[in-house]
Scaffold this motif. Structure first.
Motif, PDB file in Angstrom:
ATOM      1  N   GLY A   1      -7.104   5.365  -5.920  1.00 13.32           N
ATOM      2  CA  GLY A   1      -7.439   4.441  -4.830  1.00 13.32           C
ATOM      3  C   GLY A   1      -6.488   4.535  -3.666  1.00 13.32           C
ATOM      4  N   GLY A   2      -5.359   5.219  -3.854  1.00 15.15           N
ATOM      5  CA  GLY A   2      -4.432   5.445  -2.745  1.00 15.15           C
ATOM      6  C   GLY A   2      -3.796   4.207  -2.171  1.00 15.15           C
ATOM      7  N   GLY A   3      -3.763   3.109  -2.960  1.00 17.88           N
ATOM      8  CA  GLY A   3      -3.148   1.877  -2.455  1.00 17.88           C
ATOM      9  C   GLY A   3      -4.018   1.106  -1.487  1.00 17.88           C
ATOM     10  N   MET A   4      -5.261   1.536  -1.289  1.00 17.40           N
ATOM     11  CA  MET A   4      -6.173   0.825  -0.390  1.00 17.40           C
ATOM     12  C   MET A   4      -6.864  -0.310  -1.143  1.00 17.40           C
ATOM     13  SD  MET A   4      -5.530   2.617   2.213  1.00 17.40           S
ATOM     14  CE  MET A   4      -4.667   4.175   2.417  1.00 17.40           C
ATOM     15  N   VAL A   5      -6.986  -1.462  -0.494  1.00 15.88           N
ATOM     16  CA  VAL A   5      -7.577  -2.641  -1.121  1.00 15.88           C
ATOM     17  C   VAL A   5      -9.037  -2.763  -0.710  1.00 15.88           C
ATOM     18  CG1 VAL A   5      -7.461  -5.147  -1.333  1.00 15.88           C
ATOM     19  CG2 VAL A   5      -5.341  -3.816  -1.101  1.00 15.88           C
ATOM     20  N   PRO A   6      -9.975  -2.727  -1.655  1.00 17.29           N
ATOM     21  CA  PRO A   6     -11.388  -2.918  -1.293  1.00 17.29           C
ATOM     22  C   PRO A   6     -11.603  -4.292  -0.658  1.00 17.29           C
ATOM     23  CG  PRO A   6     -11.183  -2.017  -3.515  1.00 17.29           C
ATOM     24  CD  PRO A   6      -9.803  -2.413  -3.079  1.00 17.29           C
ATOM     25  N   VAL A   7     -12.396  -4.309   0.388  1.00 20.86           N
ATOM     26  CA  VAL A   7     -12.654  -5.571   1.089  1.00 20.86           C
ATOM     27  C   VAL A   7     -13.240  -6.612   0.145  1.00 20.86           C
ATOM     28  CG1 VAL A   7     -14.041  -6.661   2.901  1.00 20.86           C
ATOM     29  CG2 VAL A   7     -12.896  -4.477   3.346  1.00 20.86           C
ATOM     30  N   ASP A   8     -14.062  -6.168  -0.815  1.00 22.09           N
ATOM     31  CA  ASP A   8     -14.680  -7.141  -1.711  1.00 22.09           C
ATOM     32  C   ASP A   8     -13.712  -7.701  -2.746  1.00 22.09           C
ATOM     33  OD1 ASP A   8     -14.409  -5.024  -3.464  1.00 22.09           O
ATOM     34  OD2 ASP A   8     -16.553  -4.644  -3.685  1.00 22.09           O
ATOM     35  N   LYS A   9     -12.454  -7.226  -2.738  1.00 23.57           N
ATOM     36  CA  LYS A   9     -11.430  -7.794  -3.606  1.00 23.57           C
ATOM     37  C   LYS A   9     -10.597  -8.862  -2.891  1.00 23.57           C
ATOM     38  CE  LYS A   9     -11.654  -5.497  -7.601  1.00 23.57           C
ATOM     39  NZ  LYS A   9     -11.710  -6.169  -8.922  1.00 23.57           N
ATOM     40  N   VAL A  10     -10.890  -9.085  -1.618  1.00 21.88           N
ATOM     41  CA  VAL A  10     -10.155 -10.108  -0.858  1.00 21.88           C
ATOM     42  C   VAL A  10     -10.632 -11.487  -1.286  1.00 21.88           C
ATOM     43  CG1 VAL A  10      -9.703 -11.068   1.429  1.00 21.88           C
ATOM     44  CG2 VAL A  10      -9.723  -8.583   1.096  1.00 21.88           C
TER      45      VAL A  10
ATOM     46  N   SER B   1       0.814  -1.218   0.000  1.00 19.97           N
ATOM     47  CA  SER B   1       0.000   0.000   0.000  1.00 19.97           C
ATOM     48  C   SER B   1       0.846   1.266   0.000  1.00 19.97           C
ATOM     49  CB  SER B   1      -0.935   0.007   1.217  1.00 19.97           C
ATOM     50  OG  SER B   1      -1.978  -0.941   1.056  1.00 19.97           O
ATOM     51  N   ARG B   2       2.028   1.211   0.616  1.00 25.98           N
ATOM     52  CA  ARG B   2       2.900   2.387   0.660  1.00 25.98           C
ATOM     53  C   ARG B   2       3.328   2.839  -0.732  1.00 25.98           C
ATOM     54  NH1 ARG B   2       7.745  -0.042   3.787  1.00 25.98           N
ATOM     55  NH2 ARG B   2       7.154  -1.728   2.362  1.00 25.98           N
ATOM     56  N   GLY B   3       3.545   1.869  -1.623  1.00 24.76           N
ATOM     57  CA  GLY B   3       4.026   2.182  -2.954  1.00 24.76           C
ATOM     58  C   GLY B   3       2.953   2.675  -3.906  1.00 24.76           C
ATOM     59  N   HIS B   4       1.710   2.708  -3.430  1.00 26.97           N
ATOM     60  CA  HIS B   4       0.601   3.112  -4.299  1.00 26.97           C
ATOM     61  C   HIS B   4      -0.210   4.256  -3.690  1.00 26.97           C
ATOM     62  CE1 HIS B   4       1.170  -0.412  -6.912  1.00 26.97           C
ATOM     63  NE2 HIS B   4       1.410  -1.075  -5.800  1.00 26.97           N
TER      64      HIS B   4
END
Length: 256
Positions: free
Chosen positions: A212-221, A204-207
Motif C-alpha cells: 500500500g506504500g503508506g497511502m491511506v484509502p479515503v474510505d478508511k477515513v 506515510s513516510r515510514g510505510h
C-alpha cells in the motif's frame, strides 16, 4: 361475670396501636420508592450512554490523543471532537485537513488480537473519549490527495506538491519538513498523510516500502478533526493549514 374487671385486665397494651399499623406500610413504601428511584437513575444513565454511543458512532466522536505526533497542533491528552459527517455526502478530504482514520491495511497490516470482552469494553470507553483509541486508529494531516506528486525536499528545502513549495507553519518548531527523502505520486482514492511533529511521527513516510506504500484509502477515513474539546482551557477549533496549499495546482494540471 364482671365485665369491668375483664376490660381492665386486657389493659391498653392489648389493643392495636394506630401508629404501629401505619409504620409497616410506610417502611414498605419507602423501600419501594428507593428501589424505583435507583432503577430510574440506572435506566436514565443507560439511556444517556446509548444516546452518546449512537452520536459517537454516526455524528461526532471524542478521540483521545495518545502521542505527541501531532504537536504543536494536538497535545497528548487532548480530546478531539471528530466530525464523522464531514465526508459522508460527497465531499472528500483536502490537503491540510487533519483526519482520523483506520490504519488497517496501510499503517497496520493486521489488527492485534484482543480478548472480545476486553475489546468491547475498551471500544465503548474509547467511543466516549475515556480511553486511548484502538491501536489501528491514527490522526494525521493530509499533505497529498489522489494524483498529487509529492516531493521532499525541493530546492527551497520544503515539501513540494505538484511542483509548488508548501510553507507549513503548523510543523513543530525546529523540525525539518522531513528527514526522510521521498518522491511519490499519490494513487487515486488514497491520501498521503504526515504528522505535524515530523521528528516524532511514524506516518506515510515510514510505510513507503510496505504493502500500500503508506497511502491511506479515503474510505478508511473516520472523520475530520474539528475541535479540541478538552481540557477546557484549550477549547478551540483544530488548527488548519492556514493557506499552505492555496497555491498548489490541481493534480495532473500544469505545475509551477
Amino acid at each position: 361475670m364482671d365485665s369491668d374487671a375483664y376490660d381492665t385486665e386486657r389493659g391498653p397494651s392489648s389493643s392495636p396501636r394506630t401508629g404501629d399499623a401505619e409504620e409497616g406500610p410506610r417502611s414498605v413504601r419507602s423501600a419501594a420508592e428507593r428501589i424505583l428511584t435507583w432503577r430510574g437513575v440506572l435506566w436514565t444513565g443507560a439511556a444517556c450512554v446509548v444516546v452518546v454511543l449512537l452520536l459517537s458512532h454516526f455524528v461526532m466522536q471524542p478521540f483521545l490523543i495518545p502521542s505527541g505526533s501531532m504537536e504543536p497542533t494536538l497535545k497528548i491528552g487532548d480530546r478531539l471532537l471528530v466530525d464523522k459527517l464531514a465526508y459522508r455526502f460527497g465531499d472528500e478530504p483536502r490537503r491540510g485537513d487533519v483526519v482520523v482514520f483506520d490504519g488497517t491495511g496501510s499503517f497496520v497490516q493486521e489488527p492485534p488480537s484482543t480478548n472480545p470482552v476486553t475489546g468491547l469494553l475498551h471500544g465503548v470507553a474509547a467511543a466516549l473519549g475515556l480511553a486511548a483509541p484502538p491501536d489501528t486508529d491514527y490522526v494525521k494531516r493530509v499533505v497529498g490527495v489522489g494524483g498529487d506528486h509529492v516531493v521532499c525536499c525541493g530546492k527551497k528545502g520544503r515539501i513540494e506538491v505538484n511542483g509548488r513549495p508548501v510553507t507549513e507553519r503548523y510543523v513543530y518548531p525546529g523540525n525539518k519538513p522531513s528527514s526522510v527523502p521521498f518522491d511519490i505520486v499519490v494513487p487515486d482514492g488514497t491520501l498521503f498523510v504526515l504528522g505535524d511533529h515530523r521528528a516524532d511521527s511514524r506516518d506515510s513516510r515510514g510505510h513507503l516500502g510496505d504493502p500500500g506504500g503508506g497511502m491511506v484509502p479515503v474510505d478508511k477515513v473516520i472523520g475530520k478533526a474539528r475541535w479540541i474539546g478538552w481540557p477546557i482551557r484549550d477549547w478551540s477549533a483544530v488548527r488548519g493549514a492556514e493557506g499552505a496549499f492555496a497555491g498548489v495546482p490541481a493534480a495532473g494540471g500544469p505545475h509551477g
